[in-house]
Design an enzyme around this catalytic site. Structure first.
Site, PDB file in Angstrom:
ATOM      1  N   HIS A  96      35.841  -1.672  38.430  1.00  0.00           N
ATOM      2  CA  HIS A  96      35.963  -0.989  39.730  1.00  0.00           C
ATOM      3  C   HIS A  96      36.232  -2.028  40.820  1.00  0.00           C
ATOM      4  CE1 HIS A  96      34.659   3.324  39.023  1.00  0.00           C
ATOM      5  NE2 HIS A  96      34.911   2.789  37.841  1.00  0.00           N
ATOM      6  N   GLU A  97      36.877  -1.569  41.890  1.00  0.00           N
ATOM      7  CA  GLU A  97      37.439  -2.490  42.892  1.00  0.00           C
ATOM      8  C   GLU A  97      38.173  -3.614  42.148  1.00  0.00           C
ATOM      9  OE1 GLU A  97      33.915  -1.965  42.955  1.00  0.00           O
ATOM     10  OE2 GLU A  97      34.391  -0.093  43.964  1.00  0.00           O
ATOM     11  N   GLU A 102      34.318   9.769  43.694  1.00  0.00           N
ATOM     12  CA  GLU A 102      33.205   9.445  44.586  1.00  0.00           C
ATOM     13  C   GLU A 102      33.515   9.750  46.053  1.00  0.00           C
ATOM     14  OE1 GLU A 102      32.839   5.378  43.447  1.00  0.00           O
ATOM     15  OE2 GLU A 102      34.183   4.671  45.000  1.00  0.00           O
ATOM     16  N   GLU A 147      39.339   1.329  38.177  1.00  0.00           N
ATOM     17  CA  GLU A 147      39.438   2.279  39.285  1.00  0.00           C
ATOM     18  C   GLU A 147      40.732   1.943  40.035  1.00  0.00           C
ATOM     19  OE1 GLU A 147      36.163   3.863  42.512  1.00  0.00           O
ATOM     20  OE2 GLU A 147      36.617   1.741  42.451  1.00  0.00           O
ATOM     21  N   HIS A 192      26.356  -2.296  33.517  1.00  0.00           N
ATOM     22  CA  HIS A 192      26.917  -2.271  34.866  1.00  0.00           C
ATOM     23  C   HIS A 192      26.672  -3.598  35.559  1.00  0.00           C
ATOM     24  CE1 HIS A 192      27.131  -0.726  39.196  1.00  0.00           C
ATOM     25  NE2 HIS A 192      28.348  -0.725  38.710  1.00  0.00           N
ATOM     26  N   HIS A 193      27.756  -4.192  36.054  1.00  0.00           N
ATOM     27  CA  HIS A 193      27.666  -5.412  36.852  1.00  0.00           C
ATOM     28  C   HIS A 193      28.292  -5.156  38.216  1.00  0.00           C
ATOM     29  CE1 HIS A 193      27.632  -8.334  33.123  1.00  0.00           C
ATOM     30  NE2 HIS A 193      26.452  -7.775  33.345  1.00  0.00           N
ATOM     31  N   GLU A 194      27.532  -4.695  39.172  1.00  0.00           N
ATOM     32  CA  GLU A 194      28.043  -4.669  40.549  1.00  0.00           C
ATOM     33  C   GLU A 194      27.851  -6.075  41.105  1.00  0.00           C
ATOM     34  OE1 GLU A 194      29.659  -2.383  42.803  1.00  0.00           O
ATOM     35  OE2 GLU A 194      29.779  -4.381  43.695  1.00  0.00           O
TER      36      GLU A 194
HETATM   37  C1  NOJ Z   1      31.832   1.556  43.778  1.00  0.00           C
HETATM   38  C2  NOJ Z   1      32.213   2.127  42.452  1.00  0.00           C
HETATM   39  O1  NOJ Z   1      33.488   2.702  42.494  1.00  0.00           O
HETATM   40  C3  NOJ Z   1      31.181   3.155  42.073  1.00  0.00           C
HETATM   41  O2  NOJ Z   1      31.552   3.796  40.870  1.00  0.00           O
HETATM   42  C4  NOJ Z   1      29.833   2.498  41.952  1.00  0.00           C
HETATM   43  O3  NOJ Z   1      28.872   3.494  41.724  1.00  0.00           O
HETATM   44  C5  NOJ Z   1      29.468   1.757  43.240  1.00  0.00           C
HETATM   45  N1  NOJ Z   1      30.518   0.920  43.658  1.00  0.00           N
HETATM   46  C6  NOJ Z   1      28.224   0.897  43.042  1.00  0.00           C
HETATM   47  O4  NOJ Z   1      28.501  -0.105  42.113  1.00  0.00           O
END
Ligand code: NOJ
Length: 707
Positions: free
Chosen positions: A481-482, A506, A500, A400-402
């Site tokens: 995502h985003e 969510e 996404e 995971h790379h946020e």
């Molecule tokens: C938004 C993402 O859609 C979600 O899946 C994720 O858990 C959060 N950001 C944190 O990264």
């Protein structure tokens, strides 16, 4: 007679007409005049002869196109071209050359919602040359399929066009009537995460929003269904659609922070502007036009790009029972991950997503994305131990790379971050770009100043592309995502697995507006999913979670959660709930059985915003799966099983809403039954309000066939 009032009235009338004429005209873009081509210009028809696209230049040398179906207008005469920074590139042309050709080939997807796709079209290439001093050239390519049109602009290498800046795109889509439209707004904080609205085109109230995102879908009064989108969005700005007249849409490209829309140098080309056309809503869902308009696979070895199912340390954060950041409720601990891996191994899941594993989450992470470190785990997450543990069990860690949309911070670390994951055996990474509106920091090369960019402008289109290409070098698949919207690039880069780009599960956990209403998933297939796969993250069994988040819940029945695995295609599907909520639940069997890679896909029922039924054939067996979902209305739908192999008896394992089921009052009531069926069976699907149905069809065993 006093002539003064009459004169004033005349002047007023003149001003009003002038105002109306100017109101919809972006600088440099001439208004549509609707010239009559009446057989003039250049035309091609679709392979089945039903669609025709005609191209011509008006007296001023301005390019136009139109589309008809069975002789009836679908797209009325519509402007084409661009406005560049120094001067427009949308009139003063002559046709210097033109060519038509035909193409017909069938290609195989490495993974997907169908195995083989026929790519059959007729093409028209028109070379345009300006008149006057320092003339420039532009080519427009049209590809006409049975299921719609794609056209793109190309700028060949030439003496009078080197580096250039696009300030406006003149492309219009002048529709043939006041169609019903399903749309979400662009240029707002939440990127693509909105509930779709259904309105007539003419009622779109321009002052409240600037433009709409694509894919944007319409239904005409005489039964046609249209989706406008784009294919192969590479090194360009995303196209949104501005409403510039009651039934006229116009390309509105997402700008850089300084207002330039696209920076390019010849040779260059635009993405394909696409119009998918079907005579039923179901017909839209089986169109492969977007993928067909993308280039074939460019990655040498793709044996490592494969679909799968996963669970994750994820929903707990959205319910506030875990935290992403460090502390007593930290979700991403070694012990917790190992427990998730045990569960995954017990039930055959391919991977475990772990969010909140790396330094940077503490505090206001969505405003401080520059703190994220992509090679530094938190102290209580022993990533080497966790991946070694998973290896023993045959379960992968999903990375995971946020980024918090701090793209510069991410890019600075990317090669090391991917190498780090590759060394640990991580082959799928979920990326994230949480950040509101035009907030993405960039350092302007010319001024050295900090500027802010949109998620969908050319700067970010380039970023998402860079990440995908770099990830491929490290044999890493992506779940974005985003994201930037999908335009079919997974054909060219099969490591772009899923993304996404819409309101997913969510929102049911925390959104202040009560979450996704029951109709949401009956609109997504016809809008967001027209672009490509979505990581919606279905499979919540504890629909009410009243203790964790008293004000929220999931607005479906349990059977609908199962049906979503078939309806909302994704090559990586999550079982999104907490593992404990699956233990002892008979309905969990469907999630374990349902495939993620399909040989064939068909649509049995489709009414946008009301209901949809898909059937899909497993790529790895003779099984078929059915998923049907409805909005807040209960439905009885008749499903002919003609897709099954004739002469073979199947066992239908049916996960249905209980007759007393209802998403509001009785969401968990589900019945599981089995019956013998064959291709001649007409099955009656009873869906509760807000409900659904999921069915596995497998060939019956000899014992099951015995009387
Ligand atoms: C938004 C993402 O859609 C979600 O899946 C994720 O858990 C959060 N950001 C944190 O990264």
């Amino acid at each position: 007679m006093n002539r003064r009032p009459a004169l004033s009235l005349l002047i007023l009338l003149f001003c009003l007409i002038l105002l109306a004429a100017c109101a919809d005209t972006p600088a440099g873009t001439p208004t549509t005049t609707a010239p009559s081509p009446a057989g003039e210009g250049l035309a091609i028809t679709s392979p089945d002869g039903r669609l025709e696209t005609r191209f011509w230049l008006d007296e001023a040398g301005a390019p136009y196109y139109q589309v008809t179906r069975d002789g009836q207008p679908v797209i009325q005469p519509s402007r084409m071209g661009f406005v560049l920074a120094d001067r427009p590139l949308n009139s003063g042309f002559a046709i210097s050359d033109s060519q038509t050709s035909s193409f017909d080939d069938t290609w195989e997807q490495p993974w997907g919602e169908v195995q083989f796709i026929r790519n059959q079209y007729n093409e028209l290439r028109v070379d345009l040359q300006e008149s006057g001093a320092e003339p420039r050239q532009m080519t427009i390519v049209f590809r006409l399929y049975d299921d719609g049109l794609g056209f793109r602009y190309e700028w060949p290498e030439q003496p009078h066009l080197a580096a250039f800046e696009i300030m406006d795109e003149s492309t219009e889509f002048v529709l043939s009537g006041d169609h019903q439209a399903w749309w979400i707004p662009a240029y707002l904080d939440n990127r693509y995460e909105f509930l779709y609205k259904q309105t007539s085109l003419s009622s779109l109230n321009r002052p409240t929003f600037r433009a709409m995102h694509t894919p944007m879908t319409m239904a005409t009064a005489d039964g046609l269904f249209l989706t406008i989108h784009e294919a192969s969005l590479v090194d360009f700005a995303s196209m949104t659609l501005a409403v510039t007249g009651d039934t006229t849409l116009k390309a509105d490209l997402v700008p850089w922070s300084d207002g330039v829309l696209v920076r390019a140098s010849a040779p260059h080309r635009s993405p394909w502007r696409t119009i998918q056309i079907a005579d039923s809503a179901a017909g839209l869902l089986t169109s492969h036009l977007i993928l067909n308009l993308n280039e074939p696979n460019r990655l040498a070895d793709i044996s490592w790009t494969r679909p799968g199912k996963y669970i994750g340390i994820w929903w707990g954060m959205h319910l506030d029972t875990y935290t992403w950041g460090s502390g007593p409720q930290h979700g991403a601990t070694t012990a917790n991950t190992q427990a998730y891996m045990d569960f995954a191994a017990r039930y055959g899941f391919d991977g475990v997503l772990v969010e909140g594993w790396n330094v940077g989450w503490d505090g206001d992470w969505f405003r401080n994305g520059e703190n994220f470190q992509f090679t530094t785990p938190y102290d209580d997450f022993d990533i080497a131990a966790v991946t070694a543990y998973g290896r023993e069990l045959g379960v992968a860690l999903i990375g995971h790379h946020e980024t918090g949309a701090a793209v510069l911070n991410y890019e600075a670390q990317l090669p090391q971050a991917f190498a780090y994951y590759q060394d640990l055996g991580v082959h799928l990474v979920k990326t994230g770009y949480v950040g509101a509106g035009q907030s993405i920091k960039r350092i302007d090369e010319a001024t050295g100043e900090v500027v802010r960019e949109w998620h969908h402008g050319q700067f970010m289109v380039r970023h998402y592309q860079y990440v995908a290409e770099l990830a491929a070098e490290y044999q890493i698949m992506l779940d974005i995502h985003e994201p930037i919207k999908d335009t079919g690039l997974r054909r060219t880069y099969p490591n772009m697995m899923t993304r996404e780009g819409a309101r997913g599960m969510e929102y049911n956990a925390w959104s202040a507006d009560g979450g996704n209403p029951p109709e949401h998933e009956t609109i997504l297939p016809f809008t967001r999913m027209m672009a490509g796969p979505m990581d919606f993250t279905p499979g919540i069994f504890d629909l009410l979670f009243a203790e964790a988040r008293p004000g929220n819940r999931v607005n479906t029945t349990l059977a609908k959660q199962l049906a979503l695995y078939v309806v909302l295609y994704s090559p990586w599907q999550m079982a999104a709930d907490l593992p404990a909520n699956y233990e002892g639940q008979p309905a969990f069997q469907f999630i374990l059985d349902v495939p993620v890679d399909w040989r064939d896909t068909q649509v049995l029922h489709a009414q946008i915003g009301d209901y949809v039924t898909y059937v899909r054939q497993d790529r790895g067996s003779d099984d078929w799966y059915l998923g049907s979902v409805t909005d807040e209305e209960a439905r009885v739908l008749e499903a002919p099983l003609t897709f099954l192999t004739p002469g073979v008896t199947y066992v239908a394992e049916i996960y249905a809403d209980d007759p007393a089921g209802d998403w509001q009052t009785n969401p968990l009531a589900l019945t599981i039954t089995q019956m013998l069926v064959d291709s001649e069976t007409l099955l009656t699907l009873r869906l509760a309000a807000g409900g659904g149905q999921a069915i596995r069809f497998r060939p019956a065993t000899p014992a099951e066939l015995a009387p």
